[in-house]
Enzyme design. Structure first.
Site, PDB file in Angstrom:
ATOM      1  N   LYS A 270      20.661   9.746  11.148  1.00  0.00           N
ATOM      2  CA  LYS A 270      19.367   9.590  10.904  1.00  0.00           C
ATOM      3  C   LYS A 270      18.543   8.871  12.035  1.00  0.00           C
ATOM      4  O   LYS A 270      19.110   8.340  12.810  1.00  0.00           O
ATOM      5  CB  LYS A 270      19.090   8.895   9.658  1.00  0.00           C
ATOM      6  CG  LYS A 270      19.604   7.407   9.620  1.00  0.00           C
ATOM      7  CD  LYS A 270      18.873   6.326  10.107  1.00  0.00           C
ATOM      8  CE  LYS A 270      19.381   5.032   9.830  1.00  0.00           C
ATOM      9  NZ  LYS A 270      18.948   3.884  10.431  1.00  0.00           N
TER      10      LYS A 270
ATOM     11  N   ASP B 135      21.134   1.894   3.617  1.00  0.00           N
ATOM     12  CA  ASP B 135      20.748   3.265   4.133  1.00  0.00           C
ATOM     13  C   ASP B 135      21.512   4.317   3.514  1.00  0.00           C
ATOM     14  O   ASP B 135      21.266   5.430   3.903  1.00  0.00           O
ATOM     15  CB  ASP B 135      21.195   3.228   5.688  1.00  0.00           C
ATOM     16  CG  ASP B 135      20.042   2.680   6.527  1.00  0.00           C
ATOM     17  OD1 ASP B 135      19.061   2.486   6.050  1.00  0.00           O
ATOM     18  OD2 ASP B 135      20.338   2.616   7.706  1.00  0.00           O
TER      19      ASP B 135
HETATM   20  C1  LIG Z   1      17.610  -1.437   9.553  1.00  0.00           C
HETATM   21  C2  LIG Z   1      18.003   0.077   8.571  1.00  0.00           C
HETATM   22  O1  LIG Z   1      19.114   0.644   9.603  1.00  0.00           O
HETATM   23  C3  LIG Z   1      16.667   1.040   8.525  1.00  0.00           C
HETATM   24  O2  LIG Z   1      17.234   2.107   8.155  1.00  0.00           O
HETATM   25  C4  LIG Z   1      18.650  -0.603   7.674  1.00  0.00           C
HETATM   26  O3  LIG Z   1      17.532  -1.240   6.719  1.00  0.00           O
HETATM   27  C5  LIG Z   1      19.966  -1.220   7.614  1.00  0.00           C
HETATM   28  O4  LIG Z   1      20.729  -0.513   6.648  1.00  0.00           O
HETATM   29  P1  LIG Z   1      22.252  -0.957   6.524  1.00  0.00           P
HETATM   30  O5  LIG Z   1      22.839  -0.909   7.828  1.00  0.00           O
HETATM   31  O6  LIG Z   1      22.811   0.077   5.609  1.00  0.00           O
HETATM   32  O7  LIG Z   1      22.357  -2.356   6.284  1.00  0.00           O
HETATM   33  P2  LIG Z   1      22.979  -3.129   5.097  1.00  0.00           P
HETATM   34  O8  LIG Z   1      24.619  -3.095   5.544  1.00  0.00           O
HETATM   35  O9  LIG Z   1      22.801  -3.029   3.826  1.00  0.00           O
HETATM   36  O10 LIG Z   1      22.432  -4.579   5.514  1.00  0.00           O
HETATM   37  C6  LIG Z   1      23.155  -5.298   6.760  1.00  0.00           C
HETATM   38  C7  LIG Z   1      22.392  -6.722   7.107  1.00  0.00           C
HETATM   39  O11 LIG Z   1      21.071  -6.311   7.270  1.00  0.00           O
HETATM   40  C8  LIG Z   1      20.005  -7.344   6.685  1.00  0.00           C
HETATM   41  N1  LIG Z   1      19.127  -6.381   6.006  1.00  0.00           N
HETATM   42  C9  LIG Z   1      19.525  -5.005   5.916  1.00  0.00           C
HETATM   43  C10 LIG Z   1      18.317  -4.222   5.091  1.00  0.00           C
HETATM   44  C11 LIG Z   1      17.201  -4.864   4.715  1.00  0.00           C
HETATM   45  N2  LIG Z   1      16.312  -4.157   4.117  1.00  0.00           N
HETATM   46  N3  LIG Z   1      17.123  -6.110   5.090  1.00  0.00           N
HETATM   47  C12 LIG Z   1      18.061  -6.996   5.485  1.00  0.00           C
HETATM   48  O12 LIG Z   1      17.860  -8.170   5.619  1.00  0.00           O
HETATM   49  C13 LIG Z   1      20.968  -8.025   5.938  1.00  0.00           C
HETATM   50  O13 LIG Z   1      21.041  -9.352   6.439  1.00  0.00           O
HETATM   51  C14 LIG Z   1      22.178  -7.400   5.885  1.00  0.00           C
HETATM   52  O14 LIG Z   1      23.348  -8.303   5.539  1.00  0.00           O
HETATM   53  N1  LIG Z   2      32.927   4.679   8.528  1.00  0.00           N
HETATM   54  C1  LIG Z   2      32.431   3.945   9.593  1.00  0.00           C
HETATM   55  N2  LIG Z   2      31.608   4.357  10.646  1.00  0.00           N
HETATM   56  C2  LIG Z   2      31.129   3.429  11.510  1.00  0.00           C
HETATM   57  N3  LIG Z   2      30.989   2.132  11.175  1.00  0.00           N
HETATM   58  C3  LIG Z   2      31.678   1.655   9.973  1.00  0.00           C
HETATM   59  C4  LIG Z   2      32.307   2.517   9.351  1.00  0.00           C
HETATM   60  N4  LIG Z   2      32.892   1.920   8.385  1.00  0.00           N
HETATM   61  C5  LIG Z   2      32.540   0.435   8.461  1.00  0.00           C
HETATM   62  N5  LIG Z   2      31.850   0.490   9.612  1.00  0.00           N
HETATM   63  C6  LIG Z   2      31.131  -0.845   9.996  1.00  0.00           C
HETATM   64  O1  LIG Z   2      29.684  -0.828  10.028  1.00  0.00           O
HETATM   65  C7  LIG Z   2      29.359  -1.412  11.292  1.00  0.00           C
HETATM   66  C8  LIG Z   2      27.933  -0.646  11.555  1.00  0.00           C
HETATM   67  O2  LIG Z   2      28.092   0.780  11.413  1.00  0.00           O
HETATM   68  P1  LIG Z   2      27.220   1.858  11.747  1.00  0.00           P
HETATM   69  O3  LIG Z   2      27.498   3.046  12.632  1.00  0.00           O
HETATM   70  O4  LIG Z   2      26.695   2.516  10.506  1.00  0.00           O
HETATM   71  O5  LIG Z   2      25.818   1.128  12.346  1.00  0.00           O
HETATM   72  P2  LIG Z   2      24.249   1.523  12.439  1.00  0.00           P
HETATM   73  O6  LIG Z   2      24.244   3.007  12.998  1.00  0.00           O
HETATM   74  O7  LIG Z   2      23.704   0.416  13.209  1.00  0.00           O
HETATM   75  O8  LIG Z   2      23.845   1.839  11.029  1.00  0.00           O
HETATM   76  P3  LIG Z   2      22.667   1.649  10.432  1.00  0.00           P
HETATM   77  O9  LIG Z   2      21.442   2.531  11.130  1.00  0.00           O
HETATM   78  O10 LIG Z   2      22.874   2.029   8.867  1.00  0.00           O
HETATM   79  O11 LIG Z   2      22.348   0.081  10.199  1.00  0.00           O
HETATM   80  C9  LIG Z   2      30.242  -1.255  12.263  1.00  0.00           C
HETATM   81  O12 LIG Z   2      30.142  -1.853  13.405  1.00  0.00           O
HETATM   82  C10 LIG Z   2      31.653  -1.098  11.575  1.00  0.00           C
HETATM   83  O13 LIG Z   2      32.122  -2.312  11.492  1.00  0.00           O
END
Ligand SMILES: C[C@](O)(CO)[C@H](O)COP(=O)(O)OP(=O)(O)OC[C@H]1O[C@@H](n2ccc(N)nc2=O)[C@H](O)[C@@H]1O
Ligand SMILES: Nc1ncnc2c1ncn2[C@@H]1O[C@H](COP(=O)(O)OP(=O)(O)OP(=O)(O)O)[C@@H](O)[C@H]1O
Length: 283
Positions: free
Chosen positions: A13, A138
């Site tokens: 996304k 997400d």
């Molecule tokens: C920034 C985005 O990628 C936008 O799409 C998302 O809101 C993040 O989504 P995500 O990776 O699924 O995040 P999560 O695994 O739920 O959260 C990771 C960390 O980001 C922070 N977090 C995330 C989402 C949110 N609305 N507020 C936050 O403060 C929190 O500290 C949390 O511990």
């Molecule tokens: N199947 C998986 N694929 C990728 N990362 C994973 C998975 N399972 C757990 N993780 C953990 O989640 C962390 C973040 O991964 P991801 O690739 O979803 O990040 P992101 O693209 O920044 O996501 P978002 O945009 O939702 O914040 C990775 O560093 C890893 O430690």
């Protein structure tokens, strides 16, 4: 993967914009963001196991088996549904991790939809999205599979119909921690809410971008580079940056001019995710 009964995509996304409106008592942030899917992503394979065990058959470097979002999603669905079946799961990882393009969240959502089908659970989309939210902010948008304006912490979704341009996505080779960006004292947290209508007219920015650019020079440099060709922006908390083009040819042309040290790909924006297209074709 060749032993899998069901093979499904887990698309990336983009956050076309991301505004931070405030911080809740639990530390999570209130956002407004526009999600669109890309026709590029990971691929997962699934087979049912009769012994109830969940095994991810592909090693993901840096992510221990039991903390992989795929395994966590499968185990949570199994526990909450009381299902006695298990699964073997294979992963073809194509999306950069920690890239802000949702790879882990999308893998989790694909796992929930695949196992709901293979285990014959018949769960509603609402129930799967709610379980998904407990795995990450997400995950619900990937469960629902429709481009959306998101509010709350990202879980209040209003489907939107957006143009579907071609995107050039560049992935600076740094890992950006989402939690770290959200805890930065310099993060803008008081952007006033805006109406979806003004966003669809092209407004908006990514409030995380100044903080990420400051902490990660590689991300700033990638933005400077892409900005020479189009208006570039950060997705999520990065590290990926993107720009849009009216056709694939124009996007490919710019891609060829990027240095080999900056991995990139070209993909089309989609309002219905590839996962949902594939599931519909199986019905
Ligand atoms: C920034 C985005 O990628 C936008 O799409 C998302 O809101 C993040 O989504 P995500 O990776 O699924 O995040 P999560 O695994 O739920 O959260 C990771 C960390 O980001 C922070 N977090 C995330 C989402 C949110 N609305 N507020 C936050 O403060 C929190 O500290 C949390 O511990
Ligand atoms: N199947 C998986 N694929 C990728 N990362 C994973 C998975 N399972 C757990 N993780 C953990 O989640 C962390 C973040 O991964 P991801 O690739 O979803 O990040 P992101 O693209 O920044 O996501 P978002 O945009 O939702 O914040 C990775 O560093 C890893 O430690």
């Amino acid at each position: 993967m060749q032993d899998a009964q069901l093979i499904l995509p887990a698309p990336a996304k983009l956050n076309l914009m991301l505004h931070i409106l405030g911080r809740r008592a639990d530390g999570y942030h209130e956002l407004q963001t526009l999600f669109q899917f890309l026709d590029h992503g990971d691929e997962l394979g699934f087979s049912v196991r009769q012994d109830g065990e969940i095994h991810l058959r592909t090693d993901v470097p840096g992510v221990p088996h039991d903390s992989n979002l795929i395994v966590r999603a499968a185990r949570k669905l199994q526990a909450e549904s009381g299902c006695q079946l298990g699964a073997d799961i294979w992963l073809d990882k194509r999306l950069p991790m920690g890239g802000g393009i949702g790879g882990g969240s999308s893998d989790a959502a694909t796992t929930l939809l695949a196992l709901d089908r293979l285990w014959n659970l018949g769960w509603s989309e609402d129930r799967l999205a709610a379980l998904g939210l407990s795995l990450g902010a997400d995950v619900p948008v990937f469960v629902r599979g429709r481009a959306a304006f998101a509010e709350g912490v990202g879980e209040q979704l209003t489907p939107v119909d957006l143009p579907e341009p071609w995107f050039l996505v560049a992935a600076p080779q740094v890992f950006v921690s989402t939690a770290e960006v959200f805890s930065d004292p310099e993060l803008t947290r008081d952007t006033p809410p805006i109406k979806v209508r003004s966003l669809l007219e092209g407004g908006g920015r990514n409030d995380c971008q100044p903080v990420v650019e400051k902490r990660y020079p590689d991300v700033r440099n990638a933005l400077i580079l892409l900005n020479k060709f189009t208006s570039a922006r950060l997705t999520g908390t990065g590290a990926c940056v993107f720009g849009s083009f009216p056709n694939k040819g124009d996007a490919d042309k710019v891609r060829r001019q990027l240095p080999a040290t900056l991995p990139s790909f070209v993909a089309q924006g989609r309002n219905i995710s590839m996962l949902h297209r594939k599931l519909q074709s199986l019905v």
